[in-house]
Design a protein around this motif. Structure first.
Motif, short mmCIF file in Angstrom:
data_model
loop_
_atom_site.label_atom_id
_atom_site.label_comp_id
_atom_site.label_asym_id
_atom_site.label_seq_id
_atom_site.Cartn_x
_atom_site.Cartn_y
_atom_site.Cartn_z
N UNK A 75 43.67 16.35 -6.57
CA UNK A 75 42.41 15.94 -5.97
C UNK A 75 42.45 14.49 -5.50
N UNK A 76 43.61 13.87 -5.58
CA UNK A 76 43.78 12.56 -5.00
C UNK A 76 43.50 11.41 -5.94
N UNK A 77 44.22 10.32 -5.72
CA UNK A 77 44.06 9.10 -6.50
C UNK A 77 43.58 8.01 -5.54
N UNK A 78 42.38 7.53 -5.78
CA UNK A 78 41.79 6.47 -4.97
C UNK A 78 41.85 5.15 -5.70
N UNK A 79 42.31 4.11 -5.02
CA UNK A 79 42.34 2.77 -5.60
C UNK A 79 41.40 1.86 -4.82
N UNK A 80 40.59 1.10 -5.54
CA UNK A 80 39.63 0.18 -4.94
C UNK A 80 39.92 -1.22 -5.45
N UNK A 118 40.40 0.83 -10.31
CA UNK A 118 40.07 -0.48 -9.74
C UNK A 118 41.26 -1.40 -9.95
N UNK A 119 41.73 -1.96 -8.85
CA UNK A 119 42.81 -2.95 -8.89
C UNK A 119 42.16 -4.32 -9.00
N UNK A 120 42.33 -4.95 -10.14
CA UNK A 120 41.57 -6.16 -10.45
C UNK A 120 42.46 -7.37 -10.66
N UNK A 121 42.05 -8.55 -10.20
CA UNK A 121 42.76 -9.78 -10.58
C UNK A 121 42.59 -10.03 -12.08
N UNK A 122 43.53 -10.74 -12.65
CA UNK A 122 43.52 -10.98 -14.10
C UNK A 122 42.21 -11.58 -14.57
N UNK A 123 41.69 -12.53 -13.83
CA UNK A 123 40.48 -13.23 -14.26
C UNK A 123 39.26 -12.32 -14.32
N UNK A 124 39.32 -11.17 -13.63
CA UNK A 124 38.17 -10.27 -13.62
C UNK A 124 38.39 -9.02 -14.47
N UNK A 171 40.72 1.44 -0.86
CA UNK A 171 39.54 0.80 -0.27
C UNK A 171 39.68 -0.69 -0.53
N UNK A 172 39.60 -1.47 0.54
CA UNK A 172 39.69 -2.92 0.40
C UNK A 172 38.56 -3.56 1.19
#
Length: 491
Positions: free
Chosen positions: A244-249, A277-283, A318-319
């Motif tokens: 069913x797909x892998x979505x990265x935001x 969710x692809x997140x920066x370390x600080x977040x 999604x960016x």
């Protein structure tokens, strides 16, 4: 699935070609006009039974001919009818001239029209073919009718509305109802034409479907599920989350993470099997404190992203929502050039100084990029196209899609979705209250989810816009973006 004729949108030029082809095929063109005028009269009798007088405003062409037929039909039922003409009625030709002769009653110059209370106006002046500003006489009558707050029944399209673009040509009637024939025109759906047209009825006057379909070149329609549902993978009994797909935001920095989470949750509810969710370390801590079903992955820079992309199951991203505009966004987009990407908000703004840099990244192969610009963002990415006053919104969206090799979601109350191959859809199901902060972030997540499930870029864009509108309708007036997310359903 074959669409209904009433779902097609034919330009005025295409409809003129249909009329000519019908006549060349041996069809009785006056018979078609007679059926059109009778349909107008029937609509009048159905919706305005209390009218004191039918005031029929007849133009110098076939739209006027429809009006003369309607006047005759109404008079035969006992309705008090007054006819006003624009131009010299003796100069009418062909079917319009015959229609006037069959009316047999008198008519008065349009300049002498003085509407009064109890009148219902039948606008048969120009219809959809107008391409220049209305003249002073017509503008004056439009003003009188508006000032008297009288109901207007328009034939084909309210006079003064461009049938191709929906724009107002100097002045235009605001119709309560519009009667058109065989198919609608783009001007019935594009703003402000949609608002001026009121309730639109499409009457079948007998032109064969094969003739109409043979003249369709613009590949334009209303955005309806039948336009894209066949391109979506059907649910299977034996499935798993990766099918069913892998979505990265991508998330923004600490304090700016909410938009990405809304986008991600919308993607999960729209049917993506996995959302990260692809997140920066600080977040990371900020995001982790709000996530349950959505996963979290640390991505600080381009090197970390490249390492993550070694997992080939990651195909759709999604960016933009809350990400921040600038060099980091441009580097990330470059790293995603071979994947499927929904570029929204800050992601779009990151390329405002050099849009060609973005277009070059996705220039090859089938479209795998979806761009979601609102009016201002569209103007920054495509300044020459946006500034071309000869183009309507559909024309602009198509030109942009072709240049970017991307599916374009040209947002607004009359959102247009366009493909590089020339297909375009006009969306109509979004309620006005959907225009709220964060709504676009939700839309990006839905589009990403549909694309992650295997839909091509254009179909994913169209489906996402439609599903977004449906969610807004379910959420109701006074909604917030979070309310919209809660109402998202998979296609």
């Amino acid at each position: 699935m074959t669409e209904r004729l009433s779902d097609l949108l034919l330009s005025p030029a295409e409809m003129a070609a249909v009329d000519a082809a019908a006549a060349e095929s041996g069809m009785d063109s006056f018979g078609l006009m007679a059926r059109a005028g009778a349909a107008v009269a029937a609509s009048f009798l159905r919706f305005y039974p209390g009218a004191v007088r039918a005031v029929v405003l007849c133009g110098p062409g076939n739209n006027g001919g429809d009006g003369y037929i309607a006047a005759r039909c109404l008079e035969e039922t006992g309705i008090n009818v007054a006819v006003f003409h624009l131009g010299d009625p003796e100069a009418l030709k062909g079917d319009a001239a015959r229609a006037r002769l069959e009316w047999a009653g008198s008519s008065t110059p349009l300049a002498e029209c003085e509407p009064r209370q109890g009148d219902v106006i039948i606008d048969a002046i120009f219809g959809a073919g107008l391409s220049r500003d209305v003249g002073e006489v017509v503008a004056d009558v439009i003003g009188k009718v508006a000032g008297a707050s009288l109901p207007v029944l328009a034939i084909d399209l309210p006079s003064g509305i461009d049938g191709r673009t929906g724009s107002v040509l100097g002045a235009a009637f605001r119709a309560d109802r519009t009667v058109t024939f065989m198919t609608r025109k783009p001007g019935h759906l594009l703003l402000p034409g949609r608002e001026y047209s009121g309730n639109v009825e499409v009457f079948d006057i007998g032109i064969p479907a094969r003739i109409i379909r043979s003249k369709v070149v613009n590949r334009l329609a209303e955005n309806r599920p039948e336009r894209w549902i066949g391109s979506l993978l059907p649910p299977e009994q034996e499935t798993h989350k990766y099918k069913r797909g892998h979505l990265a935001v991508f998330s923004g920095e600490a304090g700016k993470t909410g938009a990405a989470r809304m986008s991600a949750m919308a993607g999960l509810k729209a049917g993506a099997g996995l959302v990260t969710i692809a997140s920066p370390t600080e977040a990371l801590a900020e995001n982790a404190g709000h996530l349950t079903a959505i996963m979290l992955h640390e991505v600080d820079d381009e090197a970390a992203l490249e390492l993550w992309l070694e997992d080939k199951r990651l195909q759709t991203f999604v960016l933009g929502p809350g990400f921040g505009a600038g060099e980091k966004a441009r580097r990330f987009v470059a790293a995603l050039r071979d994947r499927h990407l929904v570029l929204d908000a800050d992601g779009i703004s990151s390329f405002r100084e050099n849009p060609e840099e973005l277009f070059a990244l996705f220039a090859d192969g089938p479209p795998r990029l979806v761009l979601t610009p609102h009016e201002g963002e569209f103007g920054r990415l495509f300044p020459d196209i946006a500034g071309d006053e000869t183009k309507g919104k559909v024309d602009k969206a198509r030109a942009a899609a072709k240049r970017a090799n991307a599916a374009i979601i040209y947002k607004g109350a009359d959102t247009v979705i366009a493909s590089p191959d020339g297909r375009a859809l006009i969306n109509t199901n979004a309620p006005v209250w959907l225009a709220t902060a964060g709504s676009g972030d939700v839309l990006a997540g839905i589009v990403g989810a549909v694309m992650a499930q295997g839909a091509p870029a254009f179909e994913a864009a169209a489906a996402g816009v439609y599903l977004h509108g449906e969610a807004g309708m379910r959420a109701g007036k006074g909604l917030t973006a979070e309310d919209v997310v809660s109402q998202v359903l998979p296609p």
